[in-house]
Motif scaffolding. Structure first.
Motif, PDB file in Angstrom:
ATOM      1  N   GLU A 203     -16.482 -15.336  -2.935  1.00  0.00           N
ATOM      2  CA  GLU A 203     -16.100 -14.339  -4.224  1.00  0.00           C
ATOM      3  C   GLU A 203     -16.934 -13.086  -3.993  1.00  0.00           C
ATOM      4  O   GLU A 203     -16.497 -12.089  -4.390  1.00  0.00           O
ATOM      5  CB  GLU A 203     -16.496 -15.216  -5.268  1.00  0.00           C
ATOM      6  CG  GLU A 203     -16.102 -14.619  -6.592  1.00  0.00           C
ATOM      7  CD  GLU A 203     -16.617 -15.603  -7.713  1.00  0.00           C
ATOM      8  OE1 GLU A 203     -16.560 -15.011  -8.849  1.00  0.00           O
ATOM      9  OE2 GLU A 203     -16.645 -16.780  -7.792  1.00  0.00           O
ATOM     10  N   ALA A 204     -18.237 -13.307  -3.689  1.00  0.00           N
ATOM     11  CA  ALA A 204     -19.067 -12.036  -3.372  1.00  0.00           C
ATOM     12  C   ALA A 204     -18.606 -11.197  -2.610  1.00  0.00           C
ATOM     13  O   ALA A 204     -18.642 -10.002  -2.713  1.00  0.00           O
ATOM     14  CB  ALA A 204     -20.798 -12.814  -3.063  1.00  0.00           C
ATOM     15  N   TYR A 205     -18.180 -11.801  -1.201  1.00  0.00           N
ATOM     16  CA  TYR A 205     -17.496 -10.701  -0.275  1.00  0.00           C
ATOM     17  C   TYR A 205     -16.381  -9.830  -0.765  1.00  0.00           C
ATOM     18  O   TYR A 205     -16.213  -8.684  -0.874  1.00  0.00           O
ATOM     19  CB  TYR A 205     -17.118 -11.690   0.884  1.00  0.00           C
ATOM     20  CG  TYR A 205     -16.414 -10.738   1.972  1.00  0.00           C
ATOM     21  CD1 TYR A 205     -17.131 -10.451   3.117  1.00  0.00           C
ATOM     22  CD2 TYR A 205     -15.062 -10.356   1.985  1.00  0.00           C
ATOM     23  CE1 TYR A 205     -16.723  -9.542   4.111  1.00  0.00           C
ATOM     24  CE2 TYR A 205     -14.621  -9.641   3.183  1.00  0.00           C
ATOM     25  CZ  TYR A 205     -15.323  -9.339   4.234  1.00  0.00           C
ATOM     26  OH  TYR A 205     -15.085  -8.476   5.360  1.00  0.00           O
ATOM     27  N   ARG A 206     -15.589 -10.699  -1.616  1.00  0.00           N
ATOM     28  CA  ARG A 206     -14.153  -9.779  -2.338  1.00  0.00           C
ATOM     29  C   ARG A 206     -14.829  -8.813  -3.491  1.00  0.00           C
ATOM     30  O   ARG A 206     -14.341  -7.825  -3.251  1.00  0.00           O
ATOM     31  CB  ARG A 206     -13.356 -10.754  -3.142  1.00  0.00           C
ATOM     32  CG  ARG A 206     -12.382 -11.866  -1.941  1.00  0.00           C
ATOM     33  CD  ARG A 206     -11.551 -12.644  -2.733  1.00  0.00           C
ATOM     34  NE  ARG A 206     -11.857 -13.421  -3.810  1.00  0.00           N
ATOM     35  CZ  ARG A 206     -12.171 -14.615  -3.179  1.00  0.00           C
ATOM     36  NH1 ARG A 206     -12.052 -15.036  -2.110  1.00  0.00           N
ATOM     37  NH2 ARG A 206     -12.628 -15.498  -4.442  1.00  0.00           N
ATOM     38  N   THR A 207     -15.901  -9.209  -3.940  1.00  0.00           N
ATOM     39  CA  THR A 207     -16.593  -8.039  -5.116  1.00  0.00           C
ATOM     40  C   THR A 207     -16.856  -6.930  -4.217  1.00  0.00           C
ATOM     41  O   THR A 207     -16.688  -5.856  -4.583  1.00  0.00           O
ATOM     42  CB  THR A 207     -17.480  -8.890  -5.560  1.00  0.00           C
ATOM     43  OG1 THR A 207     -17.114  -9.917  -6.617  1.00  0.00           O
ATOM     44  CG2 THR A 207     -18.078  -7.899  -6.624  1.00  0.00           C
ATOM     45  N   PHE A 208     -17.701  -7.326  -3.083  1.00  0.00           N
ATOM     46  CA  PHE A 208     -18.249  -6.088  -2.262  1.00  0.00           C
ATOM     47  C   PHE A 208     -17.059  -5.353  -1.460  1.00  0.00           C
ATOM     48  O   PHE A 208     -17.230  -4.026  -1.674  1.00  0.00           O
ATOM     49  CB  PHE A 208     -19.318  -6.433  -1.332  1.00  0.00           C
ATOM     50  CG  PHE A 208     -20.489  -7.066  -1.922  1.00  0.00           C
ATOM     51  CD1 PHE A 208     -21.420  -6.118  -2.458  1.00  0.00           C
ATOM     52  CD2 PHE A 208     -20.899  -8.108  -1.768  1.00  0.00           C
ATOM     53  CE1 PHE A 208     -22.547  -6.221  -3.072  1.00  0.00           C
ATOM     54  CE2 PHE A 208     -22.381  -8.480  -2.366  1.00  0.00           C
ATOM     55  CZ  PHE A 208     -23.030  -7.412  -2.781  1.00  0.00           C
ATOM     56  N   GLU A 209     -16.069  -5.992  -0.983  1.00  0.00           N
ATOM     57  CA  GLU A 209     -14.759  -5.205  -0.698  1.00  0.00           C
ATOM     58  C   GLU A 209     -14.151  -4.459  -1.547  1.00  0.00           C
ATOM     59  O   GLU A 209     -13.815  -3.143  -1.116  1.00  0.00           O
ATOM     60  CB  GLU A 209     -13.866  -6.262  -0.071  1.00  0.00           C
ATOM     61  CG  GLU A 209     -12.785  -5.883   0.767  1.00  0.00           C
ATOM     62  CD  GLU A 209     -11.881  -6.792   1.279  1.00  0.00           C
ATOM     63  OE1 GLU A 209     -11.320  -6.482   2.534  1.00  0.00           O
ATOM     64  OE2 GLU A 209     -11.884  -7.872   0.993  1.00  0.00           O
TER      65      GLU A 209
END
Length: 803
Positions: free
Chosen positions: A552-558
């Motif tokens: 979820e954090a990865y998607r936010t940064f992306e």
């Protein structure tokens, strides 16, 4: 390579050779077995090799001294006339004789002793460490479990050291402040108007002796030769240019005159490398450090001044013929018997790094590792004086998302100074000071709330204001706490020094290891298989939750970075144009731009803000992620990364323990292992997240490097326009740099997430298998040691409740 080896190479500034140690699988155990031949293979270069050997020798001497303490009771037993050596047992079987399979079993655990003058943590930690050294010596790597246990005991060791970075303009009172706080009036030179500290100075405890010491680290001769050459090139290019007092000419002249007097003028860089100029410091040409050792702080300060201060003709300094600060990378001052520095290093730092590459690299490493930053300025000009705020702004990304700073302390010095105070009584003067100090604190907090760049990295909760008077405190005039808050800062350092959590982690881990040993000696436990299955199922579920939160954090940064790429493509042109076509008043801008491109897009002005084209180009990308990055990777110790999912990871051993008392010891070990791996991962994340955050700017710098090299090569008429056009064309033709920078960050983030999952799974699975699936291991009986450690564990736990 384990954390011990990695930490030692970092501590000794030999990170460059980490890959070699990794390839050769050097662990803590094999580290101590290195000899000169093996060291030469690992570090083939002479300079770093000699540095390693010196530090390695000091480390082994320290280890030998520690082992003498552990062996003391064994030696006493050896000298005694009795043939049978007996330990008390708490296992209910009365006394037991030691088995004596080999020499290592002659070690005896230390007897319990009363040392009421020492803090509880120090007493407990010393006792438990000695017990675990004894246990480690008696275990042999004859089977997988024994080897596993020895490694776990070695991994218990940690060296807590908090870095406090102290920033402030010349004359703000940094040196006086440090002297006052650690109560060493004469340690760092202060009070001279014309002289200022010119190098980084670390102040820490001398743990090896009773003298005051200074460890002076020089830049390399090659770096100084390069600096001489580039400075001569600059001076040659600017012979006919009208110079401003603030420009590089004054800086170069000041630096060369400090070392060479007037002899440098008209001489080549080769001439200025002649050994006659360095007779007093042969260590510089030999690539070694210079160590000064004195019985008093005053004597050390006098001997250090030529290595740390710019030229001064006042007081004792007027007799100094040469000033060596241009050659110094860093000076570490070590103070004996100082409780404030037990686990803390204070670092007096220049505001925005250094023009010398190695000094600047060290500056960045130190700033990024500071757990606290102090901004020091005079109280009478706290708002009008912009330099302190500019220092804070320029360092914000290094100490915030790009670092691990948890608190910013804004310290207003000279709080005892107040205008027209002679017309008032002592009581009236005190009231005026108190009122003024309160007003200043309110003004500083309001100013902080207006600094949007800093607030991307820190909230108001991270920011505190102090008003201090070093002069009055050192005079021992016990003023009201509102007049000089030096005691509050001392308490702040004491809190940083508080080793309760580190001690508890060590003792808890030792308790778990001894519990596992005792549990492994219990045969025929019926529920091992069932409990093992439950633990593996729970771990799988918990790892899924960790992976979900990280994804979820990865998607936010992306998502955020994609918006940052769009903003960068739309707006980079205007930012670049605003900078490139800026007209600097009173001086030709092309000389400034020339220095920028010669330094890889970064120029550290003598005064004013740092120029950094790479950060300017990366600004939209960084702005897009700053807020979410701070939430995902908080610097606070009490907060865990990825919204706390790692902190909540649990194998639920307490629940299983209620129904499976026959594996209570093994479950206790697993619980301590769970806490240890979570603490270890949080430390790794705080370190690695810096690399993730800085990867955007670093990638842009790499892509821009070609244009800087081309622009720096221009000479003669039209140089300014040629440099401008070269940079502009390169950026326009490489607009994909923003997408590439985004992908670099995401790749590093993904690698960190994979490492966390793999390490968590591997560590806990290995612990489960070796504690519950291993049978028929022959381990010594450590029931007495378990009882002793449990007693210490209970003491610490009870003291934590009291706190």
């Amino acid at each position: 390579m384990d954390d011990f080896v990695r930490n030692k190479l970092t501590e000794w500034d030999l990170q460059k050779w980490m890959d070699k140690f990794e390839d050769e699988e050097i662990t803590e155990e094999s580290f101590y077995e290195l000899n000169d031949e093996l060291i030469d293979k690992l570090i083939p270069k002479v300079g770093p090799g000699l540095k390693f050997k010196k530090r390695f020798k000091q480390l082994k001497e320290k280890q030998s001294a520690n082992e003498e303490t552990v062996n003391l009771s064994a030696k006493e037993q050896e000298d005694a006339p009795e043939l049978d050596r007996v330990l008390p047992s708490t296992s209910g079987k009365g006394k037991r004789k030691f088995d004596l399979p080999d020499e290592s079993s002659k070690l005896q655990p230390p007897a319990k002793r009363q040392r009421s003058s020492q803090p509880l943590e120090a007493i407990v930690l010393s006792d438990v460490k000695n017990i675990m050294k004894f246990v480690h010596a008696r275990l042999h790597e004859k089977d997988k479990l024994s080897a596993f246990l020895k490694k776990k005991i070695s991994d218990l060791e940690t060296d807590k050291r908090e870095l406090v970075g102290v920033f402030g303009k010349t004359g703000a009172g940094k040196s006086s402040l440090i002297n006052a706080i650690i109560e060493e009036k004469n340690l760092l030179p202060s009070g001279s108007v014309s002289a200022c500290t010119s190098v980084m100075i670390k102040v820490e405890a001398n743990m090896q002796g009773s003298n005051y010491e200074a460890d002076i680290e020089f830049i390399t001769p090659e770096e100084w030769k390069d600096e001489l050459w580039s400075s001569h090139q600059f001076l040659g290019d600017n012979e006919d240019c009208e110079m401003d007092v603030d420009n590089d000419y004054h800086d170069i002249s000041e630096k060369f005159s400090a070392l060479y007097g007037e002899e440098w003028k008209g001489k080549s860089s080769e001439d200025l490398m002649d050994g006659k100029y360095f007779r007093e410091i042969p260590e510089f040409l030999q690539g070694r450090r210079k160590i000064l050792s004195c019985e008093s702080a005053k004597e050390l300060s006098a001997r250090c001044v030529k290595y740390t201060r710019s030229d001064s003709k006042q007081g004792n300094d007027k007799d100094v013929k040469k000033w060596y600060w241009p050659l110094v990378k860093c000076v570490t001052v070590r103070v004996p018997n100082n409780d404030f520095l037990q686990h803390v290093t204070l670092v007096d730092l220049p505001g925005n790094g250094d023009r010398n590459k190695s000094r600047d690299k060290m500056w960045k490493q130190i700033v990024e590792n500071c757990s606290t930053v102090w901004i020091v300025t005079e109280i009478n000009r706290v708002i009008a004086e912009k330099e302190a705020w500019e220092i804070l702004e320029s360092a914000s990304s290094y100490i915030g998302n790009g670092g691990e700073c948890r608190q910013i302390l804004f310290i207003c010095t000279k709080s005892d100074h107040i205008e027209d105070s002679d017309d008032h009584s002592a009581a009236q003067r005190r009231d005026l000071i108190v009122k003024r100090n309160m007003q200043v604190k309110d003004e500083v907090r309001k100013e902080f709330s207006r600094l949007h760049k800093i607030k991307k990295h820190f909230t108001v909760d991270h920011f505190k204001v102090f008003t201090v008077s070093s002069k009055e405190f050192l005079k021992k005039k016990r003023l009201n706490a509102d007049e000089t808050e030096i005691p509050k800062l001392q308490q702040f350092l004491q809190d940083l020094n508080d080793c309760h959590s580190e001690t508890f982690n060590y003792v808890s881990g030792a308790y778990g290891i001894l519990s596992l040993i005792q549990g492994a000696n219990c045969r025929g436990v019926a529920s091992k298989k069932h409990v093992c299955g439950e633990l593996e199922r729970t771990m799988s579920q918990q790892l899924t939750q960790v992976a979900k939160a990280m994804a979820e954090a990865y998607r936010t940064f992306e998502r955020c970075l994609s918006k940052g790429v769009e903003s960068s493509i739309c707006s980079y042109g205007q930012k670049l144009k605003t900078f490139l076509y800026y007209r600097k008043k009173g001086s030709a801008f092309h000389w400034t731009l020339k220095r920028v491109v010669q330094s890889g897009g970064i120029y550290k002005q003598k005064k004013g803000k740092q120029i950094n084209i790479n950060m300017m180009l990366a600004s939209y990308l960084m702005d897009s992620i700053d807020e979410d990055f701070r939430k995902t990777f908080p610097n606070e110790v009490k907060c865990s990364a990825f919204n706390g999912v790692i902190e909540t990871f649990s194998l639920n051993t307490d629940f299983l323990n209620k129904y499976h008392k026959d594996v209570e010891l093994q479950l206790r070990f697993l619980k301590t292992e769970e806490e240890k791996i979570k603490a270890k991962l949080n430390k790794i994340i705080r370190t690695q997240k810096k690399d993730v955050y800085n990867s955007v700017t670093q990638k842009i710098k790499e892509i821009m490097e070609e244009s800087y090299i081309k622009a720096a090569a221009f000479r003669g008429p039209g140089t300014l326009n040629n440099m401008r056009e070269t940079i502009e064309r390169h950026v326009h033709s490489n607009k994909n740099m923003f997408e590439r920078a985004k992908n670099t960050m995401l790749e590093k983030l993904n690698a960190l997430m994979q490492y966390i999952l793999e390490t968590l799974q591997k560590t806990m699975m290995e612990s489960i298998e070796l504690s519950l699936k291993t049978d028929n291991c022959s381990l010594p009986d450590f029931s007495t040691e378990l009882s002793m450690v449990k007693e210490n564990y209970d003491k610490l736990k009870n003291s934590a409740v009291v706190r």
